[in-house]
Write a protein that holds these residues in place. Structure first.
Motif, PDB file in Angstrom:
ATOM      1  N   THR A  85      43.141  41.757  33.484  1.00  0.00           N
ATOM      2  CA  THR A  85      44.832  41.135  32.782  1.00  0.00           C
ATOM      3  C   THR A  85      44.447  39.462  33.436  1.00  0.00           C
ATOM      4  OG1 THR A  85      45.877  41.431  35.189  1.00  0.00           O
ATOM      5  CG2 THR A  85      46.011  42.858  33.521  1.00  0.00           C
ATOM      6  N   ILE A  86      45.241  38.947  32.215  1.00  0.00           N
ATOM      7  CA  ILE A  86      45.575  37.711  33.000  1.00  0.00           C
ATOM      8  C   ILE A  86      46.786  37.666  33.516  1.00  0.00           C
ATOM      9  CG2 ILE A  86      46.366  35.070  31.635  1.00  0.00           C
ATOM     10  CD1 ILE A  86      44.106  35.756  29.876  1.00  0.00           C
ATOM     11  N   PRO A  87      47.069  37.243  34.901  1.00  0.00           N
ATOM     12  CA  PRO A  87      46.350  35.630  35.525  1.00  0.00           C
ATOM     13  C   PRO A  87      45.801  36.677  36.583  1.00  0.00           C
ATOM     14  CG  PRO A  87      48.815  36.091  36.332  1.00  0.00           C
ATOM     15  CD  PRO A  87      49.040  36.503  34.745  1.00  0.00           C
ATOM     16  N   CYS A  88      45.326  38.364  36.541  1.00  0.00           N
ATOM     17  CA  CYS A  88      45.350  39.052  37.957  1.00  0.00           C
ATOM     18  C   CYS A  88      43.831  39.181  37.936  1.00  0.00           C
ATOM     19  CB  CYS A  88      45.987  40.170  37.483  1.00  0.00           C
ATOM     20  SG  CYS A  88      47.685  39.912  38.127  1.00  0.00           S
ATOM     21  N   GLY A  89      43.087  38.507  36.871  1.00  0.00           N
ATOM     22  CA  GLY A  89      41.303  39.232  37.114  1.00  0.00           C
ATOM     23  C   GLY A  89      40.346  40.458  36.612  1.00  0.00           C
ATOM     24  N   SER A  90      39.707  40.212  36.456  1.00  0.00           N
ATOM     25  CA  SER A  90      38.958  41.822  36.550  1.00  0.00           C
ATOM     26  C   SER A  90      38.664  42.198  37.681  1.00  0.00           C
ATOM     27  CB  SER A  90      37.476  41.551  35.972  1.00  0.00           C
ATOM     28  OG  SER A  90      37.025  40.600  36.540  1.00  0.00           O
ATOM     29  N   LEU A  91      38.498  43.109  37.904  1.00  0.00           N
ATOM     30  CA  LEU A  91      37.849  44.560  39.507  1.00  0.00           C
ATOM     31  C   LEU A  91      36.627  43.180  40.146  1.00  0.00           C
ATOM     32  CD1 LEU A  91      37.862  46.334  41.885  1.00  0.00           C
ATOM     33  CD2 LEU A  91      36.714  47.826  40.342  1.00  0.00           C
ATOM     34  N   ARG A  92      35.750  43.309  39.425  1.00  0.00           N
ATOM     35  CA  ARG A  92      34.298  42.569  39.819  1.00  0.00           C
ATOM     36  C   ARG A  92      34.962  40.940  40.104  1.00  0.00           C
ATOM     37  NH1 ARG A  92      31.242  43.610  42.262  1.00  0.00           N
ATOM     38  NH2 ARG A  92      31.314  42.029  43.746  1.00  0.00           N
ATOM     39  N   GLY A  93      35.964  39.980  38.983  1.00  0.00           N
ATOM     40  CA  GLY A  93      36.696  39.160  39.670  1.00  0.00           C
ATOM     41  C   GLY A  93      37.343  38.943  41.120  1.00  0.00           C
ATOM     42  N   ARG A  94      37.983  40.138  40.895  1.00  0.00           N
ATOM     43  CA  ARG A  94      39.355  40.190  42.523  1.00  0.00           C
ATOM     44  C   ARG A  94      38.186  40.429  43.937  1.00  0.00           C
ATOM     45  NH1 ARG A  94      42.336  42.380  39.213  1.00  0.00           N
ATOM     46  NH2 ARG A  94      41.593  44.395  38.642  1.00  0.00           N
ATOM     47  N   LEU A  95      37.026  41.349  43.591  1.00  0.00           N
ATOM     48  CA  LEU A  95      35.928  41.339  44.551  1.00  0.00           C
ATOM     49  C   LEU A  95      35.659  40.000  45.355  1.00  0.00           C
ATOM     50  CD1 LEU A  95      34.199  44.581  43.823  1.00  0.00           C
ATOM     51  CD2 LEU A  95      36.392  44.780  45.146  1.00  0.00           C
ATOM     52  N   ASP A  96      34.973  39.480  43.883  1.00  0.00           N
ATOM     53  CA  ASP A  96      34.394  37.810  44.209  1.00  0.00           C
ATOM     54  C   ASP A  96      34.824  36.827  44.753  1.00  0.00           C
ATOM     55  OD1 ASP A  96      32.343  38.867  43.165  1.00  0.00           O
ATOM     56  OD2 ASP A  96      32.674  38.016  41.987  1.00  0.00           O
ATOM     57  N   ALA A  97      36.765  37.137  44.714  1.00  0.00           N
ATOM     58  CA  ALA A  97      37.681  36.183  45.296  1.00  0.00           C
ATOM     59  C   ALA A  97      37.525  36.893  46.922  1.00  0.00           C
ATOM     60  CB  ALA A  97      38.814  36.628  44.920  1.00  0.00           C
ATOM     61  N   PHE A  98      37.578  37.807  46.720  1.00  0.00           N
ATOM     62  CA  PHE A  98      37.496  38.447  48.483  1.00  0.00           C
ATOM     63  C   PHE A  98      36.447  38.468  49.142  1.00  0.00           C
ATOM     64  CE2 PHE A  98      41.772  39.379  46.741  1.00  0.00           C
ATOM     65  CZ  PHE A  98      42.519  39.162  48.377  1.00  0.00           C
ATOM     66  N   LYS A  99      35.287  37.834  48.126  1.00  0.00           N
ATOM     67  CA  LYS A  99      34.010  37.749  48.660  1.00  0.00           C
ATOM     68  C   LYS A  99      32.968  38.850  49.466  1.00  0.00           C
ATOM     69  CE  LYS A  99      34.378  33.235  51.437  1.00  0.00           C
ATOM     70  NZ  LYS A  99      34.776  32.806  49.593  1.00  0.00           N
ATOM     71  N   ILE A 100      33.680  39.882  48.455  1.00  0.00           N
ATOM     72  CA  ILE A 100      33.156  41.193  48.698  1.00  0.00           C
ATOM     73  C   ILE A 100      32.006  41.448  47.534  1.00  0.00           C
ATOM     74  CG2 ILE A 100      33.453  43.907  48.318  1.00  0.00           C
ATOM     75  CD1 ILE A 100      36.547  43.503  49.076  1.00  0.00           C
ATOM     76  N   PRO A 101      31.086  41.860  48.013  1.00  0.00           N
ATOM     77  CA  PRO A 101      30.032  42.167  47.201  1.00  0.00           C
ATOM     78  C   PRO A 101      29.557  43.113  46.734  1.00  0.00           C
ATOM     79  CG  PRO A 101      28.860  41.329  49.690  1.00  0.00           C
ATOM     80  CD  PRO A 101      30.535  41.767  49.302  1.00  0.00           C
ATOM     81  N   PHE A 102      29.973  44.491  46.989  1.00  0.00           N
ATOM     82  CA  PHE A 102      29.549  45.623  46.753  1.00  0.00           C
ATOM     83  C   PHE A 102      30.507  46.068  45.490  1.00  0.00           C
ATOM     84  CE2 PHE A 102      30.153  45.560  51.030  1.00  0.00           C
ATOM     85  CZ  PHE A 102      28.706  45.175  51.814  1.00  0.00           C
ATOM     86  N   LEU A 103      29.291  46.658  44.931  1.00  0.00           N
ATOM     87  CA  LEU A 103      30.278  47.349  43.717  1.00  0.00           C
ATOM     88  C   LEU A 103      31.703  48.483  43.765  1.00  0.00           C
ATOM     89  CD1 LEU A 103      26.942  49.697  42.171  1.00  0.00           C
ATOM     90  CD2 LEU A 103      28.498  47.428  41.086  1.00  0.00           C
ATOM     91  N   GLY A 104      32.512  48.195  42.718  1.00  0.00           N
ATOM     92  CA  GLY A 104      33.685  48.912  42.697  1.00  0.00           C
ATOM     93  C   GLY A 104      34.440  49.460  41.609  1.00  0.00           C
ATOM     94  N   ALA A 105      35.225  50.136  42.705  1.00  0.00           N
ATOM     95  CA  ALA A 105      36.561  51.433  41.162  1.00  0.00           C
ATOM     96  C   ALA A 105      37.841  51.195  41.202  1.00  0.00           C
ATOM     97  CB  ALA A 105      35.813  52.594  41.492  1.00  0.00           C
TER      98      ALA A 105
END
Length: 244
Positions: free
Chosen positions: A108-128
């Motif tokens: 969603t805008i403005p909450c981003g995608s899951l990958r975008g949120r994981l990147d924002a919190f410096k989480i490099p792993f695959l997520g669900a």
């Protein structure tokens, strides 16, 4: 005393003994908020990612959602999950952002995608990710029902557990959410619950930690002989190590 006066006295006595009508019980609802499917540019979240200690968060319900998830996995013979503080930050961010904007969606805008949120919190792993919400009417919780039962009742579980169990049951009824919750590939879990304006938002972020494909680690092999890294990293041609 005249017969008419006696009748009035009797009526007054009966009225005084009668029980007042009980307040009408109101059912908690899941009336769908606006669903947004637009993908932000690069999936980056636009709301600030800090200030995740606001009063709207409900750590008591977060703990219950986590515990109920572990219990459901044990019932199905799945391994337990490790609590992950970074995943919990991403889950809290999603719940708060959706609540602020009255949205429901993974991208969603403005909450981003899951990958975008994981990147924002410096989480490099695959997520669900699993999402849910409940609209809870205002007033005493013993007058509010959920799935036909009072949220608060004598001798029953605490309301935070009732709400958490309802959220997990709802996920288990959805095939995709159930797959996330019971997947044997998931290793870590973070939960975020945000309550605002009578609506409770709950988010689960699952992580799958791996030995390849993250920053500084070897690139992962593909079935066709290629190599890849988890976003936002890429595989260096000369080093075969994942770098931004």
């Amino acid at each position: 005393m005249s017969p008419g006066a006696a009748a009035l006295v009797a009526a007054a006595l009966l009225t005084g003994c009668a029980k007042p009508p009980e307040p009408e019980k109101r059912e908690a609802q899941r009336n769908m908020p606006e669903i947004v499917h637009e993908e932000p540019a690069a999936g980056e979240p636009q709301d600030p990612v800090d200030s995740l200690d606001e009063t709207g968060f409900r750590p008591d319900i977060e703990r219950e959602v986590f515990a109920e998830t572990i219990r459901e996995r044990e019932r199905e013979g799945k391994s337990a999950l490790t609590g992950n503080a970074d995943a919990a930050k991403a889950a809290r961010y999603q719940s708060r952002c959706l609540a602020r904007h009255g949205l429901l969606g993974h991208d969603t805008i403005p909450c981003g995608s899951l990958r975008g949120r994981l990147d924002a919190f410096k989480i490099p792993f695959l997520g669900a990710e699993n999402l849910d919400f409940i609209d809870v009417p205002s007033g005493p919780l013993d007058r509010v029902t959920l799935d036909g039962k009072p949220i608060l009742r004598p001798g029953g579980p605490p309301p935070e557990r009732v709400l958490a169990e309802a959220v997990v049951r709802h996920w288990l009824k959805s095939p995709k959410h159930r797959d996330n919750l019971l997947s044997p590939e998931q290793t870590d879990l973070g939960v975020g619950v945000y309550w605002s304006g009578g609506r409770l938002y709950a988010t689960q972020v699952f992580l799958r930690k791996t030995e390849c494909g993250v920053e500084g680690q070897l690139c992962c092999p593909t079935m066709t002989g290629g190599r890849y890294c988890f976003a936002p990293y890429s595989c260096g041609a000369t080093t075969d190590v994942c770098r931004r």
